[in-house]
Design a protein around this motif. Sequence first.
Motif, PDB file in Angstrom:
ATOM      1  N   GLU B  16      17.251  42.101  45.865  1.00 24.65           N
ATOM      2  CA  GLU B  16      18.099  43.140  45.268  1.00 24.65           C
ATOM      3  C   GLU B  16      18.863  42.573  44.073  1.00 24.65           C
ATOM      4  O   GLU B  16      18.963  41.367  43.883  1.00 24.65           O
ATOM      5  N   ASP B  17      19.392  43.483  43.257  1.00 27.71           N
ATOM      6  CA  ASP B  17      20.120  43.099  42.060  1.00 27.71           C
ATOM      7  C   ASP B  17      21.625  43.274  42.266  1.00 27.71           C
ATOM      8  O   ASP B  17      22.058  44.057  43.122  1.00 27.71           O
ATOM      9  N   ALA B  18      22.395  42.560  41.458  1.00 29.13           N
ATOM     10  CA  ALA B  18      23.855  42.688  41.517  1.00 29.13           C
ATOM     11  C   ALA B  18      24.438  42.488  40.128  1.00 29.13           C
ATOM     12  O   ALA B  18      23.836  41.812  39.279  1.00 29.13           O
ATOM     13  N   VAL B  19      25.600  43.085  39.919  1.00 27.62           N
ATOM     14  CA  VAL B  19      26.350  42.918  38.675  1.00 27.62           C
ATOM     15  C   VAL B  19      27.784  42.533  39.014  1.00 27.62           C
ATOM     16  O   VAL B  19      28.410  43.165  39.879  1.00 27.62           O
ATOM     17  N   ILE B  20      28.271  41.507  38.348  1.00 29.47           N
ATOM     18  CA  ILE B  20      29.658  41.069  38.527  1.00 29.47           C
ATOM     19  C   ILE B  20      30.352  41.209  37.185  1.00 29.47           C
ATOM     20  O   ILE B  20      29.808  40.808  36.148  1.00 29.47           O
ATOM     21  N   ASN B  21      31.533  41.773  37.198  1.00 27.50           N
ATOM     22  CA  ASN B  21      32.250  42.046  35.968  1.00 27.50           C
ATOM     23  C   ASN B  21      33.494  41.183  35.806  1.00 27.50           C
ATOM     24  O   ASN B  21      34.126  40.793  36.790  1.00 27.50           O
ATOM     25  N   CYS B  22      33.831  40.938  34.546  1.00 29.09           N
ATOM     26  CA  CYS B  22      34.993  40.115  34.217  1.00 29.09           C
ATOM     27  C   CYS B  22      35.655  40.735  33.001  1.00 29.09           C
ATOM     28  O   CYS B  22      34.972  40.990  31.996  1.00 29.09           O
ATOM     29  N   SER B  23      36.939  40.985  33.056  1.00 30.73           N
ATOM     30  CA  SER B  23      37.618  41.604  31.913  1.00 30.73           C
ATOM     31  C   SER B  23      38.946  40.924  31.646  1.00 30.73           C
ATOM     32  O   SER B  23      39.566  40.346  32.534  1.00 30.73           O
ATOM     33  N   SER B  24      39.372  41.042  30.394  1.00 31.83           N
ATOM     34  CA  SER B  24      40.624  40.424  29.969  1.00 31.83           C
ATOM     35  C   SER B  24      41.425  41.410  29.148  1.00 31.83           C
ATOM     36  O   SER B  24      40.864  42.251  28.444  1.00 31.83           O
ATOM     37  N   SER B  25      42.743  41.283  29.225  1.00 31.54           N
ATOM     38  CA  SER B  25      43.613  42.142  28.413  1.00 31.54           C
ATOM     39  C   SER B  25      43.854  41.527  27.043  1.00 31.54           C
ATOM     40  O   SER B  25      44.462  42.152  26.176  1.00 31.54           O
ATOM     41  N   LYS B  26      43.393  40.289  26.864  1.00 32.90           N
ATOM     42  CA  LYS B  26      43.595  39.605  25.589  1.00 32.90           C
ATOM     43  C   LYS B  26      42.246  39.302  24.937  1.00 32.90           C
ATOM     44  O   LYS B  26      41.201  39.277  25.595  1.00 32.90           O
ATOM     45  N   PHE B  64      28.360  39.885  26.844  1.00 31.70           N
ATOM     46  CA  PHE B  64      29.759  39.770  26.451  1.00 31.70           C
ATOM     47  C   PHE B  64      30.041  40.869  25.441  1.00 31.70           C
ATOM     48  O   PHE B  64      29.475  40.864  24.349  1.00 31.70           O
ATOM     49  N   ASN B  65      30.872  41.806  25.814  1.00 32.99           N
ATOM     50  CA  ASN B  65      31.277  42.888  24.922  1.00 32.99           C
ATOM     51  C   ASN B  65      32.614  42.508  24.314  1.00 32.99           C
ATOM     52  O   ASN B  65      33.667  42.644  24.949  1.00 32.99           O
ATOM     53  N   GLU B  66      32.551  42.009  23.095  1.00 38.82           N
ATOM     54  CA  GLU B  66      33.755  41.486  22.451  1.00 38.82           C
ATOM     55  C   GLU B  66      34.777  42.580  22.175  1.00 38.82           C
ATOM     56  O   GLU B  66      35.984  42.344  22.211  1.00 38.82           O
ATOM     57  N   LYS B  67      34.312  43.796  21.908  1.00 41.66           N
ATOM     58  CA  LYS B  67      35.240  44.896  21.613  1.00 41.66           C
ATOM     59  C   LYS B  67      36.052  45.277  22.839  1.00 41.66           C
ATOM     60  O   LYS B  67      37.232  45.606  22.752  1.00 41.66           O
ATOM     61  N   LYS B  68      35.405  45.234  23.999  1.00 43.78           N
ATOM     62  CA  LYS B  68      36.088  45.614  25.240  1.00 43.78           C
ATOM     63  C   LYS B  68      36.674  44.414  25.964  1.00 43.78           C
ATOM     64  O   LYS B  68      37.317  44.574  27.001  1.00 43.78           O
ATOM     65  N   GLN B  69      36.428  43.205  25.473  1.00 42.93           N
ATOM     66  CA  GLN B  69      36.885  41.983  26.140  1.00 42.93           C
ATOM     67  C   GLN B  69      36.374  41.944  27.588  1.00 42.93           C
ATOM     68  O   GLN B  69      37.122  41.664  28.520  1.00 42.93           O
ATOM     69  N   GLN B  70      35.105  42.224  27.709  1.00 39.86           N
ATOM     70  CA  GLN B  70      34.481  42.248  29.029  1.00 39.86           C
ATOM     71  C   GLN B  70      33.185  41.454  29.030  1.00 39.86           C
ATOM     72  O   GLN B  70      32.470  41.412  28.021  1.00 39.86           O
ATOM     73  N   SER B  71      32.887  40.864  30.160  1.00 39.22           N
ATOM     74  CA  SER B  71      31.604  40.211  30.358  1.00 39.22           C
ATOM     75  C   SER B  71      31.040  40.640  31.705  1.00 39.22           C
ATOM     76  O   SER B  71      31.795  40.908  32.647  1.00 39.22           O
ATOM     77  N   SER B  72      29.728  40.721  31.764  1.00 42.74           N
ATOM     78  CA  SER B  72      29.067  41.056  33.015  1.00 42.74           C
ATOM     79  C   SER B  72      27.982  40.033  33.307  1.00 42.74           C
ATOM     80  O   SER B  72      27.280  39.594  32.397  1.00 42.74           O
ATOM     81  N   LEU B  73      27.879  39.660  34.566  1.00 46.74           N
ATOM     82  CA  LEU B  73      26.850  38.725  35.026  1.00 46.74           C
ATOM     83  C   LEU B  73      25.833  39.525  35.826  1.00 46.74           C
ATOM     84  O   LEU B  73      26.205  40.262  36.745  1.00 46.74           O
ATOM     85  N   TYR B  74      24.570  39.405  35.466  1.00 43.74           N
ATOM     86  CA  TYR B  74      23.498  40.169  36.115  1.00 43.74           C
ATOM     87  C   TYR B  74      22.625  39.213  36.929  1.00 43.74           C
ATOM     88  O   TYR B  74      22.072  38.256  36.382  1.00 43.74           O
ATOM     89  N   LEU B  75      22.518  39.495  38.220  1.00 43.56           N
ATOM     90  CA  LEU B  75      21.644  38.699  39.084  1.00 43.56           C
ATOM     91  C   LEU B  75      20.479  39.589  39.484  1.00 43.56           C
ATOM     92  O   LEU B  75      20.663  40.606  40.161  1.00 43.56           O
ATOM     93  N   THR B  76      19.301  39.210  39.055  1.00 43.42           N
ATOM     94  CA  THR B  76      18.103  40.024  39.261  1.00 43.42           C
ATOM     95  C   THR B  76      17.239  39.423  40.356  1.00 43.42           C
ATOM     96  O   THR B  76      17.054  38.208  40.399  1.00 43.42           O
ATOM     97  N   ALA B  77      16.698  40.288  41.203  1.00 41.98           N
ATOM     98  CA  ALA B  77      15.802  39.838  42.274  1.00 41.98           C
ATOM     99  C   ALA B  77      16.417  38.647  43.006  1.00 41.98           C
ATOM    100  O   ALA B  77      15.852  37.551  43.036  1.00 41.98           O
ATOM    101  N   SER B  78      17.574  38.876  43.589  1.00 41.34           N
ATOM    102  CA  SER B  78      18.376  37.781  44.159  1.00 41.34           C
ATOM    103  C   SER B  78      17.604  36.960  45.195  1.00 41.34           C
ATOM    104  O   SER B  78      16.754  37.467  45.928  1.00 41.34           O
TER     105      SER B  78
END
Lengths: 112, 110
Positions: B16-26, B64-78
């Motif tokens: 199965e797949d999973a997504v982990i998110n990371c965000s910053s206010s700065k 890495f979405n620099e405009k939103k200050q967000q990053s997502s980690l994608y794990l495929t076919a875990s």
Amino acid sequence: EADIYQTPRYLVIGTGKKITLECSQTMGHDKMYWYQQDPGMELHLIHYSYGVNSTEKGDLSSESTVSRIRTEHFPLTLESARPSHTSQYLCASSELRRNEAFFGQGTRLTVV
Amino acid sequence: QQPVQSPQAVILREGEDAVINCSSSKALYSVHWYRQKHGEAPVFLMILLKGGEQKGHDKISASFNEKKQQSSLYLTASQLSYSGTYFCGTELYNNNDMRFGAGTRLTVKP
């Protein structure tokens, strides 16, 4: 394989004692960090350094001090150990900014 | 200044797949991803340096979405070996430290 070493790996010490946790790296990295981590929990930044004679405080720095006299060595000192200091302490290093950090194996400290 | 990670925990079946998110206010200078297995030190997975850039590591990739200050980690076919706690670490433009999110505990079951 990362060349960053922490000693001791495990330490049990009495309340009120002064302790120094050692961290050394042989990669010539300018940046070094100390983090505190309870088992399975987040990493809290204690202190960091970006070169010899430069040290900065993190979020949990009030009860400890660090020094950076040599590039390869970044010891952490607790002046008076308390049971609340019981935790794992991780040291890390990296080449300046935007480079991966390498972690040591940690020191697991228990204050009784 | 610590980044915010979500979710706190994920349980998957192998494949199965999973997504982990990371965000910053700065404004972020870089985002790092690390994996830590029980009783071990965190191990570097990848670093994101510019907006929208994706990096890959086997079947693990990140954006890495620099405009939103967000990053997502994608794990495929875990795989079972993906189990562990994933941390994002962030560097900001105006200081020299690296701070970590609270971590996402990933469990992959057969």
